[in-house]
Scaffold this motif. Structure first.
Motif, PDB file in Angstrom:
ATOM      1  N   TYR A 220      33.669 -25.985 -18.752  1.00  0.00           N
ATOM      2  CA  TYR A 220      33.996 -27.232 -18.061  1.00  0.00           C
ATOM      3  C   TYR A 220      32.888 -28.255 -18.275  1.00  0.00           C
TER       4      TYR A 220
ATOM      5  N   VAL B  73      33.010 -29.749 -21.841  1.00  0.00           N
ATOM      6  CA  VAL B  73      34.092 -30.705 -22.085  1.00  0.00           C
ATOM      7  C   VAL B  73      33.873 -31.962 -21.255  1.00  0.00           C
ATOM      8  N   HIS B  74      33.551 -31.765 -19.973  1.00  0.00           N
ATOM      9  CA  HIS B  74      33.384 -32.917 -19.096  1.00  0.00           C
ATOM     10  C   HIS B  74      32.223 -33.795 -19.557  1.00  0.00           C
TER      11      HIS B  74
ATOM     12  N   ARG C 164      30.947 -34.038 -22.474  1.00  0.00           N
ATOM     13  CA  ARG C 164      31.199 -34.647 -23.782  1.00  0.00           C
ATOM     14  C   ARG C 164      31.822 -36.031 -23.615  1.00  0.00           C
TER      15      ARG C 164
END
Lengths: 575, 185
Positions: free
Chosen positions: A505, A508-509, A511
């Motif tokens: 998480y 992705v977050h 990024r």
């Protein structure tokens, strides 16, 4: 530049590095799911795993896996983790992204080879995973694919036909990919260093990648011919590894005269150095990050480099310690035992240098720092059990047990993973121009650290009790006493796996939504922090830096900042 | 380009790459031949067969190709005429060697000696095939070099040196393999 050229068949070492890390992420998720399935079966041998019967009606009828299916999962878990995670992420992934920047180059020496290196490796992964989709499923002979069972085809069990051939082809391809990568690392480090970047000023991570690539160059070029001979035994009827008069599944094998030990020698001549291919980049990453978070120079930098070189050299003299049980001459066991004990000296010295660097420092407890500390902890915990295993007489008892499983998961698996995590939290801002969430990162560390100790520490006790590796279930009268401990490990493994969701998480977050990163968020010295985050296409915007300092200028007194960057022309006030 | 600022004595990546590549190939063939020695010593089923005499002629062809490449290299370095032609001669001799090796295989096959006939024949085919594959790599490197020489005003000396080193190494490697095969097979 078209989309394909820029993001898919890119020649840019930074894109290739990210591709390698992406592949490793895909591989580690695959490998981890396989380990959960194995752990569930070990904890609750008769319980049906929902959905597994649908995915694999042959291997797990009704959701309860057969012993053979367990072995095939074990084989794929080991192969995927060792080759496609522990080699690709810390070495090919981070090395590709960072090594050219750290030496001050625009790109690798041979960008086309570099691109081929990734795509051949990717193809190798596809070939390996395709073994799940062939009729008999994946091979069951473990990541070491011991002959003769790996060489005689279907008679040796499900997956030993097509699946085993796919395995051997995949590993041969992987060798080619890594050889191309190693060539690039070596030529880039030796020939493309910018002005002022002497070997003595190379950052420690670069040193580690360089030495790893020399080890890899020699190791993979031995595994490649071994795989070719294995493939020929499987498909062309030769007898390199299959002895005469061998009866398997009530059938006399048509091969004759081959030597199963020959495969073990060739495999472990690669296999032991491979352990250092997995762990040395972690050494480099930790030595690179520790001074930046401890705000102190690394203790004994030259000694540390000497340790890396010594480990690299000795790694080629110890392969026989994997073969104490193989029927090899017992005198040669002693011969291999001695260098195995000697190699602990440079490893211990390196560990003491890290601890000495920490001594008296005001540590900045970033997530990367925590994972460096975790690296040292698990490396020492796993390394200590290595002393026992290095003794042939003790190893004869322990080698076939969970003691070894606990040992190598700690010392090369988890330690290398912690190196990968430390590197990710440290260099993510440089790679994507955004910061990762430190709070989530710290929870990720705490959960993972506790989790891996709960998983792998008890395995040492299981081994001492006599629980045999590679058994799919411990249900008989003699062994069922260990079931509760197996269940505990299974729960811990699921918990550790769940903690990785925090990491995913966070990746992705951050990024997309992480706060923008400055050029040098950690106040570190090496060249990657002198350029923008993320670096421009040619790394330094057309102006290759000049280097004036080593990477170790931390804790500099007598000025406002406590560090001097490698590319800074300012003189060291202490000098 | 980085190379613009670099000292003229600075090492050339192509050379380093070829030396590293040679190290890797040396290890590959060291592994193959130590497997041969171990397999010969361990198994009771080792049989001897007569190597095709054609191998001697092939060896001469390969040595001649190295000589031709030396002539090409010297001419290209002095920018003397005929360099490209000698490169082509080298490639032709290289291909002739590979064709000769294939002919030697056919001669063996005609006698009923195949890959799986016995361990000695297996090693013969594996070693000659692996060497031939590496030599074909050298032929493509020569083709690439010839293409670059044709396009550039100044001869690409780095690539020339690298390809020459590799080609001579292929020669030496074949001599090593030939001796091993002659003694063991």
């Amino acid at each position: 530049m078209t989309f394909l050229r820029r993001y898919v068949f890119s020649l840019d070492h930074k894109v290739i590095g990210k591709q390698y890390l992406g592949l490793a992420l895909l591989a580690v998720c695959t490998g981890m799911v396989l380990s959960w399935l194995m752990r569930l079966h070990l904890g609750w041998p008769n319980a049906a795993v929902p959905g597994l019967g649908t995915v694999s009606p042959n291997g797990a009828p009704g959701g309860v896996m057969t012993p053979e299916y367990y072995l095939s999962l074990m084989t794929m878990h080991g192969t995927i983790m060792v080759f496609f995670v522990l080699t690709t992420a810390p070495f090919a992934g981070f090395g590709n992204f960072l090594l050219p920047i750290q030496v001050g180059a625009e790109d690798m020496a041979f960008p086309r080879f570099n691109m081929m290196s990734f795509w051949v490796t990717f193809l190798a992964f596809v070939v390996l995973v395709s073994a799940f989709f062939v009729h008999d499923g994946p091979p069951i002979s473990g990541w070491t694919a011991y002959a003769p069972l790996s060489a005689v085809g279907k008679d040796a069990g499900p997956g030993q036909g097509t699946g085993q051939i796919l395995w051997a082809v995949s590993i041969a391809l992987f060798c080619v990919g890594q050889l191309l990568g190693a060539l690039n690392f070596i030529a880039t480090t030796l020939d493309l260093r910018t002005k002022g970047m002497s070997l003595a000023r190379l950052p420690y991570a670069t040193w580690a990648w360089f030495i790893t690539s020399v080890i890899g160059l020699i190791a993979f070029s031995v595994l490649l011919p071994a795989c070719i001979l294995l493939i020929l035994d499987q498909v062309a009827g030769t007898s390199f590894f299959v002895p005469a008069g061998l009866v398997i599944s009530d059938r006399l094998q048509p091969h004759a005269g081959g030597s199963p030990l020959l495969w073990q020698h060739l495999f472990w001549f690669f296999g032991h150095p491979e352990v250092y291919i997995a762990i040395l980049p972690g050494f480099g990453i930790v030595s690179h990050i520790l001074p930046a978070v401890a705000r102190k120079p690394l203790l004994g930098p030259r000694v540390f480099i000497a340790c890396l070189v010594a480990i690299g050299f000795l790694s080629y003299m110890v392969w026989g310690h994997h073969m104490f049980l193989s029927g090899m001459n017992p005198f040669s066991a002693t011969l291999f035992s001695v260098p195995t004990l000697i190699i602990t000296i440079p490893a211990t010295v390196a560990t003491l240098l890290w601890i000495g660097t920490l001594y008296g420092s005001k540590l900045r407890f970033s997530t990367a720092a925590l994972f460096c500390l975790g690296f040292i902890s698990v490396f020492v915990s796993g390394g200590l059990s290595g002393f026992f295993l290095a003794q042939p007489a003790v190893d004869v008892y322990l080698h076939g047990t969970y003691f070894v499983v606990g040992h190598f998961h700690f010392v090369m698996g988890v330690a290398a993973m912690f190196g990968i995590f430390a590197g990710t939290y440290f260099w993510f801002p440089k790679m994507f121009g955004r910061m990762m969430n430190e709070t989530l990162g710290k929870w990720h560390f705490v959960g993972t650290f506790i989790g891996v100790y709960c998983v792998f520490m008890p395995m040492h006790y299981l081994g001492l009790e006599g629980d045999v590796r590679r058994y799919s279930a411990f249900t008989d009268e003699y062994m069922k006493g260990s079931l509760p401990l197996h269940r505990f490990i299974t729960v811990a493994a699921l918990f550790t796996g769940a903690c990785q969701l925090l990491f995913l998480y966070n990746l992705v977050h951050s990024r997309f939504r992480g706060p923008l990163a400055p050029a040098n968020p950690w106040e570190a010295t090496s060249l990657e922090w002198s350029t923008a985050s993320p670096p421009p296409h040619d790394n330094f915007g057309g102006q290759p830096p000049t280097v004036y300092h080593g990477p170790n200028e931390y804790g500099v007194a007598g000025r406002s900042g406590d560090y001097i960057m490698q590319a800074s022309s300012e003189a060291d006030p202490a000098a | 380009m980085m190379s613009a600022q670099r000292a003229p004595t600075a090492p050339i990546p192509a050379q380093t790459g070829v030396v590293a590549g040679i190290a890797a190939i040396t290890m590959t063939f060291a592994a193959f031949t130590s497997a041969l020695v171990m397999r010969k010593g361990g198994g009771a089923d080792w049989t001897h067969f007569r190597l095709p005499p054609l191998l001697l002629a092939n060896t001469v062809v390969l040595l001649a190709s190295s000589g031709a490449l030396e002539v090409a290299r010297r001419r290209l370095r002095r920018a003397a005429p005929g360099g490209v032609r000698w490169l082509s001669v080298t490639m032709a001799l290289g291909l002739l060697f590979v064709a000769g090796q294939v002919a030697a295989w056919r001669a063996l096959a005609a006698q009923g000696v195949f890959l799986a006939t016995g361990p000695s024949s297996a090693f013969f085919y594996v070693l000659t095939a692996a060497h031939g594959a590496h030599l074909l790599g050298g032929v493509s490197a020569l083709a690439y070099l010839r293409y670059r020489v044709g396009r550039a005003a100044a001869p690409p000396l780095g690539a020339l040196g690298a390809v020459t080193t590799y080609w001579h190494f292929m020669d030496g490697l074949w001599l090593y393999l030939f001796v091993i095969l002659a003694v063991c097979v």
